[in-house]
Motif scaffolding. Structure first.
Motif, PDB file in Angstrom:
ATOM      1  N   GLN A   1      34.164  39.973  84.709  1.00 42.30           N
ATOM      2  CA  GLN A   1      35.193  38.885  84.703  1.00 42.30           C
ATOM      3  C   GLN A   1      34.599  37.574  85.021  1.00 42.30           C
ATOM      4  O   GLN A   1      35.386  36.601  84.722  1.00 42.30           O
ATOM      5  CB  GLN A   1      36.240  39.285  85.672  1.00 42.30           C
ATOM      6  N   HIS A   2      33.527  37.328  85.636  1.00 36.09           N
ATOM      7  CA  HIS A   2      33.088  36.197  85.975  1.00 36.09           C
ATOM      8  C   HIS A   2      31.707  35.738  85.026  1.00 36.09           C
ATOM      9  O   HIS A   2      31.024  34.778  85.642  1.00 36.09           O
ATOM     10  CB  HIS A   2      32.664  35.849  87.540  1.00 36.09           C
ATOM     11  N   ALA A   3      31.661  36.377  84.034  1.00 35.19           N
ATOM     12  CA  ALA A   3      30.614  35.955  83.279  1.00 35.19           C
ATOM     13  C   ALA A   3      30.654  34.565  82.609  1.00 35.19           C
ATOM     14  O   ALA A   3      31.520  34.204  82.191  1.00 35.19           O
ATOM     15  CB  ALA A   3      30.522  36.769  81.963  1.00 35.19           C
TER      16      ALA A   3
ATOM     17  N   ARG B   1      29.630  28.118  82.608  1.00 40.45           N
ATOM     18  CA  ARG B   1      30.929  27.946  83.226  1.00 40.45           C
ATOM     19  C   ARG B   1      31.499  29.319  83.299  1.00 40.45           C
ATOM     20  O   ARG B   1      31.806  29.810  82.445  1.00 40.45           O
ATOM     21  CB  ARG B   1      31.724  26.742  82.744  1.00 40.45           C
ATOM     22  N   CYS B   2      32.254  29.558  84.486  1.00 40.49           N
ATOM     23  CA  CYS B   2      33.225  30.736  84.444  1.00 40.49           C
ATOM     24  C   CYS B   2      34.373  30.316  84.377  1.00 40.49           C
ATOM     25  O   CYS B   2      35.006  29.387  84.889  1.00 40.49           O
ATOM     26  CB  CYS B   2      33.171  31.336  86.085  1.00 40.49           C
ATOM     27  N   ALA B   3      34.863  30.943  83.053  1.00 47.39           N
ATOM     28  CA  ALA B   3      36.243  30.539  82.893  1.00 47.39           C
ATOM     29  C   ALA B   3      37.357  30.860  83.748  1.00 47.39           C
ATOM     30  O   ALA B   3      38.343  30.211  84.135  1.00 47.39           O
ATOM     31  CB  ALA B   3      36.821  31.021  81.465  1.00 47.39           C
TER      32      ALA B   3
ATOM     33  N   GLU C   1      32.990  26.160  90.233  1.00 51.09           N
ATOM     34  CA  GLU C   1      32.910  26.594  91.515  1.00 51.09           C
ATOM     35  C   GLU C   1      32.598  28.229  91.969  1.00 51.09           C
ATOM     36  O   GLU C   1      33.012  28.616  92.847  1.00 51.09           O
ATOM     37  CB  GLU C   1      34.096  26.051  92.374  1.00 51.09           C
ATOM     38  N   CYS C   2      32.371  28.770  90.758  1.00 50.90           N
ATOM     39  CA  CYS C   2      31.981  30.329  90.946  1.00 50.90           C
ATOM     40  C   CYS C   2      30.970  30.535  91.774  1.00 50.90           C
ATOM     41  O   CYS C   2      29.896  30.097  91.338  1.00 50.90           O
ATOM     42  CB  CYS C   2      32.038  30.918  89.474  1.00 50.90           C
ATOM     43  N   THR C   3      31.019  31.311  92.711  1.00 50.92           N
ATOM     44  CA  THR C   3      30.038  31.818  93.545  1.00 50.92           C
ATOM     45  C   THR C   3      29.941  33.322  93.466  1.00 50.92           C
ATOM     46  O   THR C   3      28.938  34.069  94.092  1.00 50.92           O
ATOM     47  CB  THR C   3      30.321  31.613  94.925  1.00 50.92           C
TER      48      THR C   3
HETATM   49 ZN   LIG Z   1      33.918  33.193  88.547  1.00 50.00          ZN
END
Ligand SMILES: [Zn+2]
Length: 113
Positions: free
Chosen positions: A53-55, A61-63, A73-75
């Motif tokens: 889901q965070h690929a 960038r994480c959509a 800001e995906c960690t």
């Molecule tokens: Zn993410």
């Protein structure tokens, strides 16, 4: 999802994680063996699904976590690396920013089956 349902869902998940912690800390050998057969597979599946889901996209960038107009800001991937590998997330000159993620293999490799 309404607030009550969200709170119930969160509470249930936290309680299950607490249950697993207790089982790992205090469980007998058969209980721990059962964990390896059931819960480890569930946890790896959950991690794969979350990471899928965070690929990051082709720009890293994480959509899900970063609308186009904001800095990424995906960690999730860094947390996964820290928790599963037990080390700080890799860094280097090719990283464009503190939160920028590297593109990874296609999602089909993450879902596992
Ligand atoms: Zn993410």
């Amino acid at each position: 999802m309404d607030e009550v349902l969200t709170a119930t869902l969160q509470q249930t998940v936290v309680e299950h994680l607490n249950y697993l912690d207790v089982l790992v800390a205090d469980g007998d050998t058969p209980s721990k063996a059962a964990l390896a057969e059931t819960e480890v597979a569930r946890l790896t599946a959950a991690w794969r699904r979350l990471l899928d889901q965070h690929a990051p996209d082709s720009r890293g960038r994480c959509a899900r976590c970063s609308p186009r107009w904001r800095h990424n800001e995906c960690t999730v991937w860094e947390t996964a690396h820290q928790q599963l590998i037990g080390d700080d997330a890799p860094s280097g000159p090719d990283r464009a920013g503190r939160h920028r993620l590297r593109p990874v293999a296609p999602a089909r490799q993450l879902t596992g089956g």
